[in-house]
Enzyme design. Structure first.
Site, PDB file in Angstrom:
ATOM      1  N   ASP A  82      16.903  -8.681 -22.070  1.00  0.00           N
ATOM      2  CA  ASP A  82      16.626  -9.315 -20.619  1.00  0.00           C
ATOM      3  C   ASP A  82      15.186  -9.083 -20.268  1.00  0.00           C
ATOM      4  O   ASP A  82      14.495  -8.186 -20.190  1.00  0.00           O
ATOM      5  CB  ASP A  82      17.494  -8.524 -19.780  1.00  0.00           C
ATOM      6  N   HIS A  83      14.676 -10.278 -19.759  1.00  0.00           N
ATOM      7  CA  HIS A  83      13.293 -10.544 -19.320  1.00  0.00           C
ATOM      8  C   HIS A  83      12.081  -9.967 -20.448  1.00  0.00           C
ATOM      9  O   HIS A  83      11.452  -9.191 -20.019  1.00  0.00           O
ATOM     10  CB  HIS A  83      12.991  -9.400 -17.840  1.00  0.00           C
ATOM     11  N   GLY A 181      17.191  -6.974  -7.187  1.00  0.00           N
ATOM     12  CA  GLY A 181      17.089  -6.002  -6.355  1.00  0.00           C
ATOM     13  C   GLY A 181      18.008  -6.176  -4.985  1.00  0.00           C
ATOM     14  O   GLY A 181      18.912  -6.826  -4.904  1.00  0.00           O
ATOM     15  N   HIS A 208      20.060 -15.345 -11.949  1.00  0.00           N
ATOM     16  CA  HIS A 208      19.630 -14.112 -11.914  1.00  0.00           C
ATOM     17  C   HIS A 208      19.671 -13.524 -10.621  1.00  0.00           C
ATOM     18  O   HIS A 208      19.972 -14.224  -9.732  1.00  0.00           O
ATOM     19  CB  HIS A 208      17.961 -13.801 -12.548  1.00  0.00           C
ATOM     20  N   SER A 211      23.005  -9.280  -7.871  1.00  0.00           N
ATOM     21  CA  SER A 211      23.471  -8.277  -6.577  1.00  0.00           C
ATOM     22  C   SER A 211      23.339  -8.657  -5.326  1.00  0.00           C
ATOM     23  O   SER A 211      22.092  -9.216  -4.993  1.00  0.00           O
ATOM     24  CB  SER A 211      22.741  -6.954  -7.146  1.00  0.00           C
ATOM     25  N   ASN A 230      23.276 -12.700 -14.094  1.00  0.00           N
ATOM     26  CA  ASN A 230      22.990 -11.342 -14.407  1.00  0.00           C
ATOM     27  C   ASN A 230      23.208 -10.374 -13.103  1.00  0.00           C
ATOM     28  O   ASN A 230      22.889 -10.928 -12.076  1.00  0.00           O
ATOM     29  CB  ASN A 230      21.350 -11.410 -14.693  1.00  0.00           C
ATOM     30  N   THR A 233      21.389  -4.229 -10.259  1.00  0.00           N
ATOM     31  CA  THR A 233      21.212  -3.379  -9.241  1.00  0.00           C
ATOM     32  C   THR A 233      22.662  -2.687  -8.601  1.00  0.00           C
ATOM     33  O   THR A 233      22.671  -1.580  -8.360  1.00  0.00           O
ATOM     34  CB  THR A 233      20.410  -3.997  -8.096  1.00  0.00           C
TER      35      THR A 233
HETATM   36  P1  13P Z   1      20.241  -7.395  -9.981  1.00  0.00           P
HETATM   37  O1  13P Z   1      19.609  -6.446 -10.188  1.00  0.00           O
HETATM   38  O2  13P Z   1      19.561  -8.086  -8.364  1.00  0.00           O
HETATM   39  O3  13P Z   1      21.535  -7.768 -10.197  1.00  0.00           O
HETATM   40  O4  13P Z   1      19.195  -8.647 -10.764  1.00  0.00           O
HETATM   41  C1  13P Z   1      19.619  -8.517 -12.109  1.00  0.00           C
HETATM   42  C2  13P Z   1      19.026  -9.648 -12.965  1.00  0.00           C
HETATM   43  O5  13P Z   1      18.787 -10.524 -12.679  1.00  0.00           O
HETATM   44  C3  13P Z   1      18.706  -8.910 -14.390  1.00  0.00           C
HETATM   45  O6  13P Z   1      17.984  -9.986 -14.895  1.00  0.00           O
END
Ligand code: 13P
Length: 284
Positions: A82-83, A181, A208, A211, A230, A233
């Protein structure tokens, strides 16, 4: 079933009106709980490691662990980077047997995002590994009040088709109001922007920053065509709270506290799989 590249399942999700979650895991208890939920819910899913973990000395061991768990579960599971912050991290993930990688060039000028993404696609495609890119930029929820009002980083729909034609990525993350986040202020999604983008392309689209949205926002985003969401958090917070609660009891010890983390992930991921509609879709 087992360890799979997720693209076909994302296409089935888009066509079937549900979404597949990407769950970031950071250690083994969270990973165990995640696999417990995937097995119980019979859901296709993506288990991912954030880019910084791929640089650690034990990355190879953690990757081997996740791949083994994915191979054993009776549901299709992708193990994904991821990322990815640079091409090297993506190449390392590919060499460790990840089935999917994200290269995140979203902070770069588009031409550079295209050229770096292409390097990753060139390495991944011959091996059948899926590639995600990000166009527009999903920012940090702590700065949300600032950037959302200005629509900073929101994906320009005009740029989407040229980017896909230039890179050939398998699925694409777009920015339309979420953030990574804990949100400062209430998130507002521009679903009209998302629907417009979705009307232009066939590839599965990714949200993305999963959360902090309400159940209604998730449902509306999935109805609009989001195929991959995704989440990190909320699960970290849930597990941390469960561990602190357990630790406050007199009988707490290493084993009861780690079991609390595993169970929190199992419950949290299970809820996500139900809400996103991927529960029961292992055979789809
Ligand atoms: P959150 O931590 O806001 O759930 O986002 C996760 C994310 O997009 C990871 O790629």
């Amino acid at each position: 079933m087992s360890l799979v590249r997720i693209k076909d399942h994302l296409e089935a999700a888009r066509a079937g009106g549900y979404a597949i979650p990407l769950i970031d895991v950071f250690e083994m208890q969270g990973a165990r709980g995640t696999f417990d939920a995937i097995a119980e819910k019979q859901a296709p899913a993506i288990v991912a490691v954030y880019a910084h973990l791929i640089d650690l000395p034990d990355a190879e061991a953690f990757a081997a662990y996740l791949k083994m768990m994915a191979e054993r579960v009776a549901a299709p599971v992708s193990v994904m980077l991821d990322h990815g912050e640079n091409v090297e991290q993506c190449l390392k993930a590919i060499s460790l047997g990840f089935t999917d990688v994200m290269y995140d060039g979203s902070k770069l000028p588009i031409a550079e995002n295209v050229s770096k993404t292409l390097e990753v696609v060139a390495a991944a495609r011959p091996l059948g590994i899926g590639v995600e890119a990000e166009l527009g930029h999903v920012g940090n929820a702590a700065d949300y009040a600032d950037f959302a009002a200005k629509r900073q980083g929101f994906t320009d729909p005009e740029s989407v088709v040229p980017f896909l034609e230039a890179t050939g990525v398998d699925y694409l993350a777009v920015a339309f109001g979420t953030a990574h986040g804990v949100f400062k202020g209430d998130p507002q999604l521009d679903l009209e922007l998302f629907k417009h983008i979705a009307s232009l392309v066939d590839v599965p689209l990714v949200m993305h920053g999963g959360s902090g949205l309400t159940d209604e926002q998730f449902t509306a985003a999935i109805a609009a065509g989001v195929a991959k969401i995704n989440v990190a958090t909320n699960l970290v917070i849930g597990a941390s709270k469960a561990m602190k609660k357990e630790a406050a009891g007199d009988a707490a010890n290493l084993f009861t506290i780690s079991t609390a983390a595993r169970k929190a992930y199992k419950d949290g991921v299970g809820g996500v799989l139900e809400l996103f509609g991927s529960a029961g879709k292992a055979a789809a």
